[in-house]
Design a protein around this motif. Sequence first.
Motif, PDB file in Angstrom:
ATOM      1  N   LEU A   1      -6.084  -9.372  -7.870  1.00 16.97           N
ATOM      2  CA  LEU A   1      -5.160  -9.666  -8.836  1.00 16.97           C
ATOM      3  C   LEU A   1      -3.528  -8.759  -9.340  1.00 16.97           C
ATOM      4  O   LEU A   1      -2.406  -8.372  -9.067  1.00 16.97           O
ATOM      5  N   GLY A   2      -4.200  -7.224  -9.290  1.00 14.24           N
ATOM      6  CA  GLY A   2      -3.091  -6.288  -9.844  1.00 14.24           C
ATOM      7  C   GLY A   2      -2.276  -6.017  -8.426  1.00 14.24           C
ATOM      8  O   GLY A   2      -1.337  -5.729  -8.765  1.00 14.24           O
ATOM      9  N   VAL A   3      -3.511  -5.482  -7.019  1.00 16.33           N
ATOM     10  CA  VAL A   3      -2.230  -5.582  -5.950  1.00 16.33           C
ATOM     11  C   VAL A   3      -1.655  -6.390  -5.951  1.00 16.33           C
ATOM     12  O   VAL A   3      -0.755  -6.311  -5.412  1.00 16.33           O
ATOM     13  N   LEU A   4      -1.801  -7.996  -5.715  1.00 15.20           N
ATOM     14  CA  LEU A   4      -1.169  -9.276  -5.497  1.00 15.20           C
ATOM     15  C   LEU A   4       0.170  -8.487  -6.676  1.00 15.20           C
ATOM     16  O   LEU A   4       1.396  -8.947  -5.796  1.00 15.20           O
ATOM     17  N   CYS A   5       0.020  -8.357  -7.566  1.00 19.27           N
ATOM     18  CA  CYS A   5       1.273  -8.559  -8.934  1.00 19.27           C
ATOM     19  C   CYS A   5       2.164  -7.590  -8.573  1.00 19.27           C
ATOM     20  O   CYS A   5       3.156  -7.275  -8.693  1.00 19.27           O
ATOM     21  N   CYS A   6       1.240  -6.303  -7.861  1.00 25.61           N
ATOM     22  CA  CYS A   6       2.469  -5.131  -7.783  1.00 25.61           C
ATOM     23  C   CYS A   6       3.302  -5.473  -6.265  1.00 25.61           C
ATOM     24  O   CYS A   6       4.577  -4.773  -6.303  1.00 25.61           O
ATOM     25  N   SER A   7       2.448  -6.151  -5.816  1.00 33.88           N
ATOM     26  CA  SER A   7       3.739  -6.126  -4.369  1.00 33.88           C
ATOM     27  C   SER A   7       4.272  -7.274  -5.005  1.00 33.88           C
ATOM     28  O   SER A   7       5.167  -6.970  -4.051  1.00 33.88           O
ATOM     29  N   GLU A   8       4.161  -8.394  -5.604  1.00 30.91           N
ATOM     30  CA  GLU A   8       5.352  -9.038  -6.182  1.00 30.91           C
ATOM     31  C   GLU A   8       6.632  -8.595  -6.800  1.00 30.91           C
ATOM     32  O   GLU A   8       8.054  -9.366  -6.566  1.00 30.91           O
ATOM     33  N   GLU A   9       6.242  -7.375  -7.037  1.00 33.92           N
ATOM     34  CA  GLU A   9       7.614  -6.670  -8.104  1.00 33.92           C
ATOM     35  C   GLU A   9       8.499  -5.483  -6.666  1.00 33.92           C
ATOM     36  O   GLU A   9       8.795  -5.618  -7.228  1.00 33.92           O
ATOM     37  N   GLN A  10       7.655  -5.278  -5.887  1.00 32.28           N
ATOM     38  CA  GLN A  10       8.016  -4.408  -5.843  1.00 32.28           C
ATOM     39  C   GLN A  10       8.956  -4.922  -3.792  1.00 32.28           C
ATOM     40  O   GLN A  10       9.462  -4.409  -2.861  1.00 32.28           O
ATOM     41  N   ARG A  11       8.282  -6.241  -3.692  1.00 32.91           N
ATOM     42  CA  ARG A  11       9.651  -6.342  -2.472  1.00 32.91           C
ATOM     43  C   ARG A  11      10.316  -8.116  -2.942  1.00 32.91           C
ATOM     44  O   ARG A  11       9.765  -8.914  -3.853  1.00 32.91           O
ATOM     45  N   PRO A  12      11.106  -8.101  -2.131  1.00 33.51           N
ATOM     46  CA  PRO A  12      11.785  -9.204  -2.623  1.00 33.51           C
ATOM     47  C   PRO A  12      12.037 -10.568  -2.306  1.00 33.51           C
ATOM     48  O   PRO A  12      10.789 -10.729  -1.232  1.00 33.51           O
TER      49      PRO A  12
ATOM     50  N   LEU B   1      -9.980  -6.739  -1.331  1.00 31.45           N
ATOM     51  CA  LEU B   1      -9.288  -5.964  -1.797  1.00 31.45           C
ATOM     52  C   LEU B   1      -9.487  -4.635  -1.180  1.00 31.45           C
ATOM     53  O   LEU B   1      -8.096  -4.256  -0.943  1.00 31.45           O
ATOM     54  N   SER B   2     -10.207  -4.576   0.316  1.00 28.76           N
ATOM     55  CA  SER B   2      -9.835  -3.556   0.988  1.00 28.76           C
ATOM     56  C   SER B   2      -8.984  -3.658   1.409  1.00 28.76           C
ATOM     57  O   SER B   2      -7.786  -2.846   1.649  1.00 28.76           O
ATOM     58  N   LEU B   3      -8.674  -4.539   2.134  1.00 28.95           N
ATOM     59  CA  LEU B   3      -7.952  -5.032   3.037  1.00 28.95           C
ATOM     60  C   LEU B   3      -6.462  -5.008   2.375  1.00 28.95           C
ATOM     61  O   LEU B   3      -5.506  -4.463   3.231  1.00 28.95           O
ATOM     62  N   LEU B   4      -6.374  -5.793   1.281  1.00 31.90           N
ATOM     63  CA  LEU B   4      -5.218  -5.879   0.375  1.00 31.90           C
ATOM     64  C   LEU B   4      -4.131  -4.838   0.516  1.00 31.90           C
ATOM     65  O   LEU B   4      -4.141  -4.446   0.022  1.00 31.90           O
ATOM     66  N   ARG B   5      -5.476  -3.909  -0.463  1.00 33.34           N
ATOM     67  CA  ARG B   5      -5.421  -2.284  -0.414  1.00 33.34           C
ATOM     68  C   ARG B   5      -4.426  -1.655   0.828  1.00 33.34           C
ATOM     69  O   ARG B   5      -3.775  -0.375   0.833  1.00 33.34           O
ATOM     70  N   SER B   6      -5.067  -1.973   1.407  1.00 35.05           N
ATOM     71  CA  SER B   6      -4.821  -0.367   2.863  1.00 35.05           C
ATOM     72  C   SER B   6      -4.365  -1.879   3.876  1.00 35.05           C
ATOM     73  O   SER B   6      -3.450  -0.867   5.142  1.00 35.05           O
ATOM     74  N   GLN B   7      -4.213  -2.796   4.073  1.00 35.65           N
ATOM     75  CA  GLN B   7      -3.220  -3.559   5.136  1.00 35.65           C
ATOM     76  C   GLN B   7      -2.005  -4.087   4.541  1.00 35.65           C
ATOM     77  O   GLN B   7      -2.656  -5.230   4.432  1.00 35.65           O
ATOM     78  N   PRO B   8      -1.364  -3.729   4.133  1.00 31.80           N
ATOM     79  CA  PRO B   8      -0.541  -4.767   3.493  1.00 31.80           C
ATOM     80  C   PRO B   8       0.361  -6.176   4.045  1.00 31.80           C
ATOM     81  O   PRO B   8       0.860  -6.814   3.152  1.00 31.80           O
ATOM     82  N   GLU B   9      -0.202  -6.313   5.517  1.00 32.76           N
ATOM     83  CA  GLU B   9       0.519  -7.498   6.123  1.00 32.76           C
ATOM     84  C   GLU B   9      -0.835  -8.515   5.435  1.00 32.76           C
ATOM     85  O   GLU B   9      -0.687  -9.982   5.829  1.00 32.76           O
ATOM     86  N   SER B  10      -2.038  -8.159   5.627  1.00 30.94           N
ATOM     87  CA  SER B  10      -2.693  -8.633   4.522  1.00 30.94           C
ATOM     88  C   SER B  10      -2.153  -9.348   2.946  1.00 30.94           C
ATOM     89  O   SER B  10      -2.300 -11.177   3.024  1.00 30.94           O
ATOM     90  N   LEU B  11      -0.989  -9.128   2.184  1.00 29.89           N
ATOM     91  CA  LEU B  11      -0.873  -9.543   0.922  1.00 29.89           C
ATOM     92  C   LEU B  11      -0.280 -11.062   1.108  1.00 29.89           C
ATOM     93  O   LEU B  11       0.278 -11.855   0.359  1.00 29.89           O
ATOM     94  N   THR B  12       0.043 -11.170   2.610  1.00 28.93           N
ATOM     95  CA  THR B  12       1.133 -12.249   3.069  1.00 28.93           C
ATOM     96  C   THR B  12       0.028 -13.488   3.280  1.00 28.93           C
ATOM     97  O   THR B  12       0.159 -14.684   3.683  1.00 28.93           O
ATOM     98  N   LEU B  13      -1.404 -13.336   3.837  1.00 28.81           N
ATOM     99  CA  LEU B  13      -2.442 -14.004   3.700  1.00 28.81           C
ATOM    100  C   LEU B  13      -3.121 -15.230   2.886  1.00 28.81           C
ATOM    101  O   LEU B  13      -4.058 -15.367   2.582  1.00 28.81           O
ATOM    102  N   VAL B  14      -3.412 -13.987   1.599  1.00 25.48           N
ATOM    103  CA  VAL B  14      -3.310 -14.859   0.180  1.00 25.48           C
ATOM    104  C   VAL B  14      -2.466 -15.711  -0.727  1.00 25.48           C
ATOM    105  O   VAL B  14      -1.336 -16.359   0.035  1.00 25.48           O
TER     106      VAL B  14
END
Length: 122
Positions: free
Chosen positions: A93-104, A36-49
Motif C-alpha cells: 500500500l505504501g509503494v502504491l500510494c507513493c507511486s500515485e503521488e509521483q505520477r500524474p 511487494l518485491s515486484l512492485l518495488r523493483s519493476q515500475p511497470e508492475s504498478l499498473t498491474l494492481v
Amino acid sequence: LQWCWWELGSILNSSSPNSSYSDNYESKSHVTSVMLSLLRSQPESLTLVDSPTLDYLLALLLSQQQQQPPKQMENNSKETTVVQMHCHIIAMLGVLCCSEEQRPTYHSSATAMGAKVCRALL
C-alpha cells in the motif's frame, strides 16, 4: 510480467480472506512478499494492481486482524506468518500510494484507485 502477476493473484485468491485461521497463510505470506518485491523493483508492475486485487488484499488484511487464534505454542509460527503477510500488504500500500503521488493521473479510475490505496494506508 503480466503473466507472473496474474499467477500470483490466482494463488493469493485461492481461498476467501474470511475463511478459518487454519488456511495456508505461509503461501499467502510468500506470495505477498513476491508481489511487494515486484512492485518495488519493476515500475511497470504498478499498473498491474487492479481494483479486485486491491480489494482482496485489504480484505485479507482486515479479516485477519479481527480473528484471534487459540493460544497454543504451535500457533506462534502462524501468528508470525500472519504478521509478515500484514507487513507485506501494508508495504505494498505504501509503494502504491507513493507511486500515485509521483505520477500524474489521466483517468478517473486511476484517481479513484489511488485514493482507495492512500485511504487504506491511513
